[in-house]
Design an enzyme around this catalytic site. Sequence first.
Site, PDB file in Angstrom:
ATOM      1  N   ASP A   1     -11.340   2.290   3.165  1.00  0.00           N
ATOM      2  CA  ASP A   1     -11.570   0.849   2.996  1.00  0.00           C
ATOM      3  C   ASP A   1     -13.032   0.552   2.655  1.00  0.00           C
ATOM      4  O   ASP A   1     -13.355  -0.526   2.161  1.00  0.00           O
ATOM      5  CB  ASP A   1     -11.257   0.111   4.313  1.00  0.00           C
ATOM      6  CG  ASP A   1      -9.935  -0.636   4.278  1.00  0.00           C
ATOM      7  OD1 ASP A   1      -9.530  -1.071   3.190  1.00  0.00           O
ATOM      8  OD2 ASP A   1      -9.336  -0.795   5.354  1.00  0.00           O
TER       9      ASP A   1
ATOM     10  N   GLN B   1      -5.110  -1.867   9.180  1.00  0.00           N
ATOM     11  CA  GLN B   1      -4.913  -3.168   8.548  1.00  0.00           C
ATOM     12  C   GLN B   1      -5.539  -4.271   9.404  1.00  0.00           C
ATOM     13  O   GLN B   1      -5.303  -4.344  10.605  1.00  0.00           O
ATOM     14  CB  GLN B   1      -3.410  -3.414   8.332  1.00  0.00           C
ATOM     15  CG  GLN B   1      -3.082  -4.655   7.537  1.00  0.00           C
ATOM     16  CD  GLN B   1      -3.591  -4.614   6.099  1.00  0.00           C
ATOM     17  OE1 GLN B   1      -3.713  -3.557   5.484  1.00  0.00           O
ATOM     18  NE2 GLN B   1      -3.898  -5.766   5.551  1.00  0.00           N
TER      19      GLN B   1
ATOM     20  N   LYS C   1       0.843  -1.205   0.000  1.00  0.00           N
ATOM     21  CA  LYS C   1       0.000   0.000   0.000  1.00  0.00           C
ATOM     22  C   LYS C   1       0.874   1.250   0.000  1.00  0.00           C
ATOM     23  O   LYS C   1       0.603   2.208  -0.715  1.00  0.00           O
ATOM     24  CB  LYS C   1      -0.948  -0.022   1.211  1.00  0.00           C
ATOM     25  CG  LYS C   1      -2.091  -1.012   1.017  1.00  0.00           C
ATOM     26  CD  LYS C   1      -2.901  -1.298   2.267  1.00  0.00           C
ATOM     27  CE  LYS C   1      -3.888  -2.429   1.957  1.00  0.00           C
ATOM     28  NZ  LYS C   1      -4.640  -2.907   3.109  1.00  0.00           N
TER      29      LYS C   1
HETATM   30  N1  GUN Z   1      -6.628  -7.150   5.380  1.00  0.00           N
HETATM   31  C1  GUN Z   1      -6.728  -7.855   4.226  1.00  0.00           C
HETATM   32  N2  GUN Z   1      -7.293  -7.104   3.261  1.00  0.00           N
HETATM   33  C2  GUN Z   1      -7.552  -5.896   3.826  1.00  0.00           C
HETATM   34  C3  GUN Z   1      -8.121  -4.675   3.320  1.00  0.00           C
HETATM   35  O1  GUN Z   1      -8.528  -4.553   2.158  1.00  0.00           O
HETATM   36  N3  GUN Z   1      -8.194  -3.655   4.208  1.00  0.00           N
HETATM   37  C4  GUN Z   1      -7.771  -3.763   5.483  1.00  0.00           C
HETATM   38  N4  GUN Z   1      -7.905  -2.703   6.284  1.00  0.00           N
HETATM   39  N5  GUN Z   1      -7.237  -4.876   5.982  1.00  0.00           N
HETATM   40  C5  GUN Z   1      -7.124  -5.923   5.140  1.00  0.00           C
END
Ligand code: GUN
Length: 279
Positions: A119, A96, A52
Amino acid sequence: MAIIIDGKKISKDIKDELRAQVELLKKKNFEVTLCVIQVGDDPASTIYVRNKKKACEYVGIKSLAYELPEETSQEQLIDIIHELNERPDINGILVQLPLPKHIDEDKIIQAISPDKDVDGFHPQSVGRLSIGQKGFVSCTPAGVVQLLKRYNFPIEGKECVIVGRSNIVGKPMAMLMLRENATVTVCHSRTKNLAEITKRADILIVAIGKSKFITREYIKDGAIVIDVGMHRDENNKLSGDVDYDDVLDKVSAITPVPGGVGPMTIAMLMYNCVESAMA
Ligand code: GUN
């Protein structure tokens, strides 16, 4: 010959478009900023977070990272989120997942301001999507729609079957395909006669978390198959929820794993950050 849907290319196209937009914003002295919070050091999460940050760098988005120890309490995490909610220089907040067991994920998701919920997990974002209001959309399902649209696959009036009903993929996916005027069926682990239903699909979207579960018996000739799954076997080889080699000669188009849906999630996260900054 089936079309192999190139998620890597579409993801790059989107990131390039966003990069141009971010550059324009910078000329107006406006910076886009995403704050990524990781609690603990789950190795898979560390890789996701790193990717990211890399995408932010590429697009020109400033990324702030909070790497918090495993012992961080729920209250401490909520306090940090509340501070970030108030900061006008931050456009997006991402915590996350998964979080350590002593932290209630729902409470954390709800602590994030819906205005910064890039998200798309906040109940207000989910509610807005289901009643057709503007709001942040969960990145993976939004990425699937982008793949279909950018390949000019018609969605309106098509039979779309979604296998999987998670809050992050299956449910928002159903809402998005409805918004695109598909006829939508959602199947799950308790569905009876699954193959009978999936065989109706013009567009089959699979997000069940079981490696190579969907074989040719589940597929109508000429279907478009979107595979959201991602599994790694003992030899480190990646596979999806669909048995790619088994179905390939039966489908009209399919997303590979890797290189299909995966790269789209981060592209749509970047999209949500830019949208947030421009709101
Ligand atoms: N963990 C796995 N995929 C994601 C996601 O798209 N967003 C977040 N915040 N955590 C994740």
